[in-house]
Design a protein around this motif. Structure first.
Motif, PDB file in Angstrom:
ATOM      1  N   SER A  26     -86.361  14.986  62.027  1.00  0.00           N
ATOM      2  CA  SER A  26     -85.052  15.624  62.220  1.00  0.00           C
ATOM      3  C   SER A  26     -84.111  15.337  61.060  1.00  0.00           C
ATOM      4  N   LEU A  27     -84.380  14.293  60.290  1.00  0.00           N
ATOM      5  CA  LEU A  27     -83.555  14.007  59.116  1.00  0.00           C
ATOM      6  C   LEU A  27     -83.799  15.013  57.995  1.00  0.00           C
ATOM      7  N   SER A  28     -84.927  15.706  58.054  1.00  0.00           N
ATOM      8  CA  SER A  28     -85.266  16.709  57.041  1.00  0.00           C
ATOM      9  C   SER A  28     -84.810  18.111  57.423  1.00  0.00           C
ATOM     10  N   GLY A  29     -84.472  18.323  58.670  1.00  0.00           N
ATOM     11  CA  GLY A  29     -84.056  19.646  59.119  1.00  0.00           C
ATOM     12  C   GLY A  29     -84.235  19.761  60.615  1.00  0.00           C
ATOM     13  N   PRO A  30     -83.789  20.870  61.169  1.00  0.00           N
ATOM     14  CA  PRO A  30     -83.924  21.064  62.618  1.00  0.00           C
ATOM     15  C   PRO A  30     -85.390  20.968  63.035  1.00  0.00           C
ATOM     16  N   LEU A  31     -85.633  20.364  64.170  1.00  0.00           N
ATOM     17  CA  LEU A  31     -86.999  20.190  64.656  1.00  0.00           C
ATOM     18  C   LEU A  31     -87.577  21.520  65.115  1.00  0.00           C
ATOM     19  N   GLU A  32     -88.836  21.748  64.761  1.00  0.00           N
ATOM     20  CA  GLU A  32     -89.523  22.931  65.257  1.00  0.00           C
ATOM     21  C   GLU A  32     -89.873  22.700  66.721  1.00  0.00           C
ATOM     22  N   GLY A  33     -90.258  23.745  67.408  1.00  0.00           N
ATOM     23  CA  GLY A  33     -90.455  23.720  68.852  1.00  0.00           C
ATOM     24  C   GLY A  33     -91.289  22.584  69.397  1.00  0.00           C
ATOM     25  N   MET A  68     -79.840  19.222  51.841  1.00  0.00           N
ATOM     26  CA  MET A  68     -78.933  19.071  52.975  1.00  0.00           C
ATOM     27  C   MET A  68     -79.132  20.237  53.933  1.00  0.00           C
ATOM     28  N   ILE A  69     -79.085  19.981  55.195  1.00  0.00           N
ATOM     29  CA  ILE A  69     -79.261  20.995  56.223  1.00  0.00           C
ATOM     30  C   ILE A  69     -77.974  21.784  56.343  1.00  0.00           C
ATOM     31  N   ALA A  70     -78.089  23.095  56.346  1.00  0.00           N
ATOM     32  CA  ALA A  70     -76.940  23.981  56.240  1.00  0.00           C
ATOM     33  C   ALA A  70     -75.844  23.776  57.274  1.00  0.00           C
ATOM     34  N   ASN A  71     -76.138  23.872  58.555  1.00  0.00           N
ATOM     35  CA  ASN A  71     -75.090  23.849  59.568  1.00  0.00           C
ATOM     36  C   ASN A  71     -74.839  22.478  60.177  1.00  0.00           C
ATOM     37  N   MET A  72     -75.586  21.493  59.759  1.00  0.00           N
ATOM     38  CA  MET A  72     -75.490  20.187  60.389  1.00  0.00           C
ATOM     39  C   MET A  72     -74.252  19.447  59.898  1.00  0.00           C
ATOM     40  N   SER A  73     -73.561  18.841  60.813  1.00  0.00           N
ATOM     41  CA  SER A  73     -72.390  18.056  60.468  1.00  0.00           C
ATOM     42  C   SER A  73     -72.804  16.892  59.578  1.00  0.00           C
ATOM     43  N   GLU A  74     -72.169  16.780  58.433  1.00  0.00           N
ATOM     44  CA  GLU A  74     -72.475  15.707  57.483  1.00  0.00           C
ATOM     45  C   GLU A  74     -72.348  14.342  58.144  1.00  0.00           C
TER      46      GLU A  74
END
Length: 110
Positions: free
Chosen positions: A53-60, A1-7
Protein backbone atom coordinates in the motif's frame (compact mmCIF):
# COMPACT_ATOMS: atom_id res chain seq x y z
CA UNK A 1 3.96 9.62 -5.15
CA UNK A 2 0.39 8.37 -5.31
CA UNK A 3 -1.85 10.92 -6.98
CA UNK A 4 -4.87 11.32 -4.69
CA UNK A 5 -3.39 10.10 -1.44
CA UNK A 6 -3.03 12.58 1.37
CA UNK A 7 0.67 13.29 1.86
CA UNK A 8 0.34 13.38 5.61
CA UNK A 9 -1.50 10.03 5.73
CA UNK A 10 1.05 8.39 3.46
CA UNK A 11 3.87 9.83 5.56
CA UNK A 12 2.14 8.57 8.70
CA UNK A 13 1.84 5.07 7.25
CA UNK A 14 5.48 5.18 6.17
CA UNK A 15 6.55 6.26 9.67
CA UNK A 16 4.42 3.53 11.24
CA UNK A 17 6.03 0.99 8.91
CA UNK A 18 9.52 2.13 9.92
CA UNK A 19 8.53 1.82 13.60
CA UNK A 20 7.17 -1.66 12.95
CA UNK A 21 10.38 -2.73 11.24
CA UNK A 22 12.41 -1.60 14.27
CA UNK A 23 10.17 -3.45 16.72
CA UNK A 24 11.30 -7.00 17.45
CA UNK A 25 8.73 -9.69 16.84
CA UNK A 26 7.55 -11.01 20.22
CA UNK A 27 9.56 -14.26 20.51
CA UNK A 28 6.90 -16.16 22.44
CA UNK A 29 4.43 -15.58 19.57
CA UNK A 30 6.53 -17.74 17.22
CA UNK A 31 4.72 -20.98 16.53
CA UNK A 32 1.70 -19.81 18.48
CA UNK A 33 -1.91 -19.86 17.35
CA UNK A 34 -4.58 -17.71 18.94
CA UNK A 35 -8.22 -18.10 17.99
CA UNK A 36 -7.08 -20.32 15.11
CA UNK A 37 -4.70 -17.69 13.73
CA UNK A 38 -0.99 -18.37 13.22
CA UNK A 39 0.56 -15.27 14.73
CA UNK A 40 3.70 -15.25 12.55
CA UNK A 41 1.67 -15.68 9.37
CA UNK A 42 -0.78 -12.98 10.46
CA UNK A 43 2.11 -10.56 10.97
CA UNK A 44 3.76 -11.46 7.65
CA UNK A 45 0.60 -11.24 5.54
CA UNK A 46 -0.44 -7.95 7.09
CA UNK A 47 3.03 -6.47 6.72
CA UNK A 48 3.20 -7.51 3.06
CA UNK A 49 -0.05 -5.75 2.31
CA UNK A 50 1.01 -2.62 4.20
CA UNK A 51 4.28 -2.46 2.24
CA UNK A 52 2.33 -2.83 -1.01
CA UNK A 53 0.00 0.00 0.00
CA UNK A 54 3.01 2.31 0.36
CA UNK A 55 3.57 1.94 -3.39
CA UNK A 56 -0.01 2.69 -4.42
CA UNK A 57 -3.61 1.69 -3.89
CA UNK A 58 -4.00 -2.03 -3.23
CA UNK A 59 -5.39 -4.15 -6.03
CA UNK A 60 -8.46 -6.26 -5.29
CA UNK A 61 -6.88 -9.51 -4.07
CA UNK A 62 -4.30 -7.84 -1.82
CA UNK A 63 -6.97 -5.52 -0.42
CA UNK A 64 -9.14 -8.56 0.40
CA UNK A 65 -6.19 -10.19 2.16
CA UNK A 66 -5.58 -7.05 4.19
CA UNK A 67 -9.24 -6.87 5.24
CA UNK A 68 -9.12 -10.53 6.34
CA UNK A 69 -5.92 -9.85 8.28
CA UNK A 70 -7.44 -6.79 9.93
CA UNK A 71 -10.46 -8.84 11.04
CA UNK A 72 -8.14 -11.56 12.36
CA UNK A 73 -6.09 -9.06 14.37
CA UNK A 74 -9.27 -7.62 15.85
CA UNK A 75 -10.31 -11.18 16.80
CA UNK A 76 -7.02 -12.15 18.47
CA UNK A 77 -6.12 -8.91 20.26
CA UNK A 78 -8.35 -9.51 23.30
CA UNK A 79 -6.73 -12.94 23.78
CA UNK A 80 -3.12 -11.74 23.75
CA UNK A 81 -2.03 -11.93 27.36
CA UNK A 82 1.31 -10.11 27.11
CA UNK A 83 1.56 -6.32 27.05
CA UNK A 84 4.52 -6.27 24.64
CA UNK A 85 2.86 -8.63 22.17
CA UNK A 86 -0.43 -6.82 22.54
CA UNK A 87 1.29 -3.51 21.71
CA UNK A 88 3.01 -5.10 18.72
CA UNK A 89 -0.24 -6.41 17.25
CA UNK A 90 -2.14 -3.21 18.09
CA UNK A 91 0.44 -1.29 16.06
CA UNK A 92 0.02 -3.82 13.24
CA UNK A 93 -3.74 -3.31 13.44
CA UNK A 94 -3.37 0.48 13.28
CA UNK A 95 -1.12 0.22 10.21
CA UNK A 96 -3.51 -2.16 8.47
CA UNK A 97 -6.49 0.10 9.21
CA UNK A 98 -4.66 3.13 7.83
CA UNK A 99 -3.65 1.21 4.70
CA UNK A 100 -7.30 0.22 4.16
CA UNK A 101 -8.41 3.80 4.78
CA UNK A 102 -5.89 5.13 2.26
CA UNK A 103 -7.05 2.53 -0.25
CA UNK A 104 -10.68 3.52 0.26
CA UNK A 105 -9.80 7.17 -0.27
CA UNK A 106 -8.20 6.29 -3.59
CA UNK A 107 -10.73 3.74 -4.80
CA UNK A 108 -12.36 4.55 -8.12
CA UNK A 109 -15.84 5.99 -7.82
CA UNK A 110 -18.46 3.75 -9.43
Amino acid sequence: MIANMSESELERLSRMWEEHMRAPFPPHMRGREIEGENMVLLDAETAGCVVSSLSGPLEGKRREILLVCLAAIEKVLPSIDDDGASEYYKHLQDMAALAVELGNANAPVA
